[in-house]
Write a protein that holds these residues in place. Structure first.
Motif, PDB file in Angstrom:
ATOM      1  N   SER A  12       0.832  -1.205   0.000  1.00 30.03           N
ATOM      2  CA  SER A  12       0.000   0.000   0.000  1.00 30.03           C
ATOM      3  C   SER A  12       0.865   1.253   0.000  1.00 30.03           C
ATOM      4  O   SER A  12       0.557   2.231  -0.689  1.00 30.03           O
ATOM      5  N   ILE A  13       1.946   1.216   0.781  1.00 35.66           N
ATOM      6  CA  ILE A  13       2.856   2.368   0.837  1.00 35.66           C
ATOM      7  C   ILE A  13       3.458   2.640  -0.537  1.00 35.66           C
ATOM      8  O   ILE A  13       3.475   3.777  -1.017  1.00 35.66           O
ATOM      9  N   GLN A  14       3.930   1.599  -1.187  1.00 37.87           N
ATOM     10  CA  GLN A  14       4.560   1.775  -2.497  1.00 37.87           C
ATOM     11  C   GLN A  14       3.542   2.172  -3.559  1.00 37.87           C
ATOM     12  O   GLN A  14       3.840   2.999  -4.438  1.00 37.87           O
ATOM     13  N   HIS A  15       2.328   1.619  -3.466  1.00 37.08           N
ATOM     14  CA  HIS A  15       1.299   1.971  -4.451  1.00 37.08           C
ATOM     15  C   HIS A  15       0.855   3.424  -4.273  1.00 37.08           C
ATOM     16  O   HIS A  15       0.656   4.149  -5.255  1.00 37.08           O
ATOM     17  N   PHE A  16       0.714   3.865  -3.034  1.00 42.06           N
ATOM     18  CA  PHE A  16       0.350   5.261  -2.782  1.00 42.06           C
ATOM     19  C   PHE A  16       1.428   6.200  -3.307  1.00 42.06           C
ATOM     20  O   PHE A  16       1.126   7.279  -3.840  1.00 42.06           O
ATOM     21  N   THR A  17       2.687   5.788  -3.192  1.00 43.29           N
ATOM     22  CA  THR A  17       3.786   6.586  -3.746  1.00 43.29           C
ATOM     23  C   THR A  17       3.656   6.703  -5.257  1.00 43.29           C
ATOM     24  O   THR A  17       3.886   7.769  -5.838  1.00 43.29           O
ATOM     25  N   ARG A  18       3.264   5.614  -5.917  1.00 43.51           N
ATOM     26  CA  ARG A  18       3.090   5.653  -7.378  1.00 43.51           C
ATOM     27  C   ARG A  18       1.921   6.552  -7.773  1.00 43.51           C
ATOM     28  O   ARG A  18       1.977   7.238  -8.793  1.00 43.51           O
ATOM     29  N   VAL A  19       0.853   6.535  -6.973  1.00 44.43           N
ATOM     30  CA  VAL A  19      -0.273   7.429  -7.250  1.00 44.43           C
ATOM     31  C   VAL A  19       0.188   8.886  -7.170  1.00 44.43           C
ATOM     32  O   VAL A  19      -0.115   9.704  -8.050  1.00 44.43           O
ATOM     33  N   CYS A  56      -8.571  12.883  -9.711  1.00 48.14           N
ATOM     34  CA  CYS A  56      -8.058  11.582  -9.300  1.00 48.14           C
ATOM     35  C   CYS A  56      -8.717  11.208  -7.980  1.00 48.14           C
ATOM     36  O   CYS A  56      -8.624  11.952  -6.996  1.00 48.14           O
ATOM     37  N   GLU A  57      -9.372  10.061  -7.955  1.00 46.23           N
ATOM     38  CA  GLU A  57     -10.175   9.634  -6.812  1.00 46.23           C
ATOM     39  C   GLU A  57      -9.596   8.354  -6.225  1.00 46.23           C
ATOM     40  O   GLU A  57      -9.412   7.365  -6.931  1.00 46.23           O
ATOM     41  N   VAL A  58      -9.278   8.390  -4.920  1.00 41.53           N
ATOM     42  CA  VAL A  58      -8.648   7.264  -4.237  1.00 41.53           C
ATOM     43  C   VAL A  58      -9.508   6.860  -3.046  1.00 41.53           C
ATOM     44  O   VAL A  58      -9.886   7.714  -2.231  1.00 41.53           O
ATOM     45  N   THR A  59      -9.826   5.585  -2.919  1.00 43.89           N
ATOM     46  CA  THR A  59     -10.565   5.085  -1.769  1.00 43.89           C
ATOM     47  C   THR A  59      -9.597   4.847  -0.620  1.00 43.89           C
ATOM     48  O   THR A  59      -8.671   4.042  -0.736  1.00 43.89           O
ATOM     49  N   GLN A  60      -9.796   5.546   0.500  1.00 41.55           N
ATOM     50  CA  GLN A  60      -8.796   5.518   1.567  1.00 41.55           C
ATOM     51  C   GLN A  60      -8.630   4.137   2.187  1.00 41.55           C
ATOM     52  O   GLN A  60      -7.522   3.758   2.586  1.00 41.55           O
ATOM     53  N   SER A  61      -9.690   3.342   2.237  1.00 39.43           N
ATOM     54  CA  SER A  61      -9.611   2.025   2.879  1.00 39.43           C
ATOM     55  C   SER A  61      -8.707   1.057   2.124  1.00 39.43           C
ATOM     56  O   SER A  61      -8.279   0.037   2.682  1.00 39.43           O
ATOM     57  N   ASN A  62      -8.408   1.352   0.852  1.00 38.14           N
ATOM     58  CA  ASN A  62      -7.497   0.509   0.078  1.00 38.14           C
ATOM     59  C   ASN A  62      -6.040   0.753   0.433  1.00 38.14           C
ATOM     60  O   ASN A  62      -5.166  -0.007  -0.006  1.00 38.14           O
ATOM     61  N   PHE A  63      -5.769   1.817   1.206  1.00 42.96           N
ATOM     62  CA  PHE A  63      -4.382   2.178   1.494  1.00 42.96           C
ATOM     63  C   PHE A  63      -4.080   2.272   2.991  1.00 42.96           C
ATOM     64  O   PHE A  63      -2.978   1.935   3.408  1.00 42.96           O
ATOM     65  N   PHE A  64      -5.040   2.738   3.784  1.00 39.82           N
ATOM     66  CA  PHE A  64      -4.749   3.112   5.169  1.00 39.82           C
ATOM     67  C   PHE A  64      -5.303   2.102   6.168  1.00 39.82           C
ATOM     68  O   PHE A  64      -6.455   1.667   6.067  1.00 39.82           O
ATOM     69  N   GLU A  65      -4.466   1.772   7.143  1.00 42.80           N
ATOM     70  CA  GLU A  65      -4.877   0.917   8.241  1.00 42.80           C
ATOM     71  C   GLU A  65      -5.719   1.706   9.243  1.00 42.80           C
ATOM     72  O   GLU A  65      -6.680   1.197   9.803  1.00 42.80           O
ATOM     73  N   GLU A  66      -5.321   2.954   9.456  1.00 40.04           N
ATOM     74  CA  GLU A  66      -6.060   3.863  10.328  1.00 40.04           C
ATOM     75  C   GLU A  66      -6.322   5.153   9.556  1.00 40.04           C
ATOM     76  O   GLU A  66      -5.471   5.602   8.785  1.00 40.04           O
ATOM     77  N   TYR A  67      -7.479   5.749   9.805  1.00 42.03           N
ATOM     78  CA  TYR A  67      -7.838   6.963   9.052  1.00 42.03           C
ATOM     79  C   TYR A  67      -8.872   7.729   9.863  1.00 42.03           C
ATOM     80  O   TYR A  67      -9.979   7.218  10.105  1.00 42.03           O
ATOM     81  N   ARG A  68      -8.518   8.906  10.316  1.00 47.43           N
ATOM     82  CA  ARG A  68      -9.424   9.744  11.097  1.00 47.43           C
ATOM     83  C   ARG A  68      -9.419  11.161  10.543  1.00 47.43           C
ATOM     84  O   ARG A  68      -8.359  11.710  10.226  1.00 47.43           O
ATOM     85  N   HIS A 268      -8.515   1.615 -12.602  1.00 44.68           N
ATOM     86  CA  HIS A 268      -7.659   0.760 -11.785  1.00 44.68           C
ATOM     87  C   HIS A 268      -8.494   0.290 -10.601  1.00 44.68           C
ATOM     88  O   HIS A 268      -9.471   0.943 -10.219  1.00 44.68           O
ATOM     89  N   GLU A 269      -8.084  -0.822  -9.976  1.00 49.95           N
ATOM     90  CA  GLU A 269      -8.862  -1.333  -8.841  1.00 49.95           C
ATOM     91  C   GLU A 269      -8.939  -0.334  -7.690  1.00 49.95           C
ATOM     92  O   GLU A 269      -9.954  -0.235  -6.994  1.00 49.95           O
ATOM     93  N   ASP A 270      -7.858   0.410  -7.466  1.00 47.35           N
ATOM     94  CA  ASP A 270      -7.755   1.250  -6.278  1.00 47.35           C
ATOM     95  C   ASP A 270      -8.044   2.721  -6.519  1.00 47.35           C
ATOM     96  O   ASP A 270      -8.100   3.498  -5.574  1.00 47.35           O
ATOM     97  N   LEU A 271      -8.163   3.123  -7.775  1.00 53.58           N
ATOM     98  CA  LEU A 271      -8.390   4.536  -8.034  1.00 53.58           C
ATOM     99  C   LEU A 271      -8.998   4.728  -9.415  1.00 53.58           C
ATOM    100  O   LEU A 271      -8.968   3.832 -10.257  1.00 53.58           O
ATOM    101  N   SER A 272      -9.536   5.921  -9.637  1.00 50.78           N
ATOM    102  CA  SER A 272      -9.949   6.328 -10.976  1.00 50.78           C
ATOM    103  C   SER A 272      -9.387   7.719 -11.225  1.00 50.78           C
ATOM    104  O   SER A 272      -9.202   8.508 -10.290  1.00 50.78           O
ATOM    105  N   LEU A 273      -9.081   7.994 -12.485  1.00 46.82           N
ATOM    106  CA  LEU A 273      -8.474   9.274 -12.819  1.00 46.82           C
ATOM    107  C   LEU A 273      -9.063   9.795 -14.120  1.00 46.82           C
ATOM    108  O   LEU A 273      -9.158   9.046 -15.103  1.00 46.82           O
ATOM    109  N   GLN A 274      -9.495  11.053 -14.101  1.00 49.00           N
ATOM    110  CA  GLN A 274      -9.985  11.717 -15.306  1.00 49.00           C
ATOM    111  C   GLN A 274      -8.977  12.793 -15.709  1.00 49.00           C
ATOM    112  O   GLN A 274      -8.483  13.534 -14.857  1.00 49.00           O
ATOM    113  N   TYR A 275      -8.712  12.876 -17.013  1.00 52.79           N
ATOM    114  CA  TYR A 275      -7.789  13.884 -17.531  1.00 52.79           C
ATOM    115  C   TYR A 275      -8.425  14.456 -18.797  1.00 52.79           C
ATOM    116  O   TYR A 275      -8.689  13.718 -19.754  1.00 52.79           O
ATOM    117  N   VAL A 276      -8.709  15.741 -18.807  1.00 52.93           N
ATOM    118  CA  VAL A 276      -9.420  16.360 -19.925  1.00 52.93           C
ATOM    119  C   VAL A 276      -8.507  17.391 -20.597  1.00 52.93           C
ATOM    120  O   VAL A 276      -7.953  18.281 -19.927  1.00 52.93           O
TER     121      VAL A 276
END
Length: 282
Positions: A12-19, A56-68, A268-276
């Motif tokens: 998750s850490i490495q994937h978030f870095t790529r995002v 660019c839309e990212v679902t936090q539960s796909n990356f974070f163990e804790e989120y407040r 992508h499974e973990d995010l969606s991205l629009q570029y216009v």
């Protein structure tokens, strides 16, 4: 306002870095909207002046163990303005981290503080702290960062492999500043340039076309499947999109609004991205 999140899974850490790397290559500055369930990276340049827009839309539960998060209003939203490259640089030092904590803090200026726990050869862990300055966007300006409406496109088609497109665009970029992207609903796409010195066109056949369900307004307006829709775009802006991708998308959809704009949807499974990219007049 309060924000605190924690990642412990190295994938998750490495994937978030790529995002973050993808976003930083497409936008020098952007807005970060944080909600209880998602993170959004938003760039809303003035299309009338040739600016691109990014969502660019990212679902936090796909990356974070804790989120407040505790925002200013009942929706618990926080809007920040930042330089995405600074976030990406902070996360790059976490490539082998045991954990990454991200907090909204107040130093000399508001910051997103990254506390990175690194492995050590001894029994003691090592910690690295990065303070990334951010600007807090006032609530009166939030309307400028709403999700863009789906354009009333004329053609919707899946893009050819991005590696192939990169090579084509790099060659065309040396010949012209603008490129005509055209396609129809029968899976036919062309990329072409036309200058006083050269005329070059690359053809792609038998591409898939997506099926849009639900709202009839999301269907391609061009009912003749053989009729081409096209847009003349800045070739450097298209090259920026193609070379920014670090997340290995499953598919990329291209929607063409004839003569007006091209919208790319990265899936992508973990995010969606629009570029216009807005079209450029002759």
């Amino acid at each position: 306002m309060r924000f605190r999140a924690r990642m412990v899974d190295i994938n998750s850490i490495q994937h978030f870095t790529r995002v973050l790397g993808t976003v930083s290559r497409m936008a020098k500055t952007c807005a970060l909207r944080m909600t209880p369930t998602k993170l959004y990276f938003i760039l809303a340049d003035n299309a009338a002046l040739g600016g691109v827009s990014i969502w660019c839309e990212v679902t936090q539960s796909n990356f974070f163990e804790e989120y407040r998060i505790e925002g200013k209003d009942e929706s618990n939203n926080i809007y920040l303005e930042l330089i995405p490259e600074n976030l990406m640089r902070a996360m790059k030092s976490a490539s082998s981290a045991q954990a990454v904590k991200i907090k909204l803090t107040k130093k000399h200026t508001p910051c997103l503080t990254f506390e990175i726990t690194l492995p050590s050869l001894t029994s003691h862990t090592r910690s690295v702290v990065h303070d990334v300055p951010v600007g807090v966007i006032p609530e009166r300006n939030w309307d400028a960062y709403e999700e863009p409406a789906m354009p009333e496109f004329d053609v919707s088609i899946y893009m050819p492999p991005l590696k192939v497109l990169k090579n084509v665009i790099e060659r065309m970029k040396t010949l012209s500043s603008f490129l005509i992207l055209a396609a129809n609903q029968n899976g036919y796409m062309t990329l072409g340039i036309d200058t006083d010195l050269a005329s070059v066109t690359t053809h792609f056949k038998n591409l898939d076309t997506p099926t849009w369900e639900g709202d009839p307004s999301s269907q391609p307006h061009n009912r003749d499947p053989d009729k081409m829709a096209e847009a003349r775009v800045d070739v450097k802006k298209l090259a920026t999109f193609l070379h920014s991708q670090q997340v290995s998308p499953n598919r990329v959809i291209c929607n063409i609004v004839n003569g007006k704009a091209v919208q790319f949807l990265l899936l992508h499974e973990d995010l969606s991205l629009q570029y216009v990219i807005p079209a450029v007049s002759l």
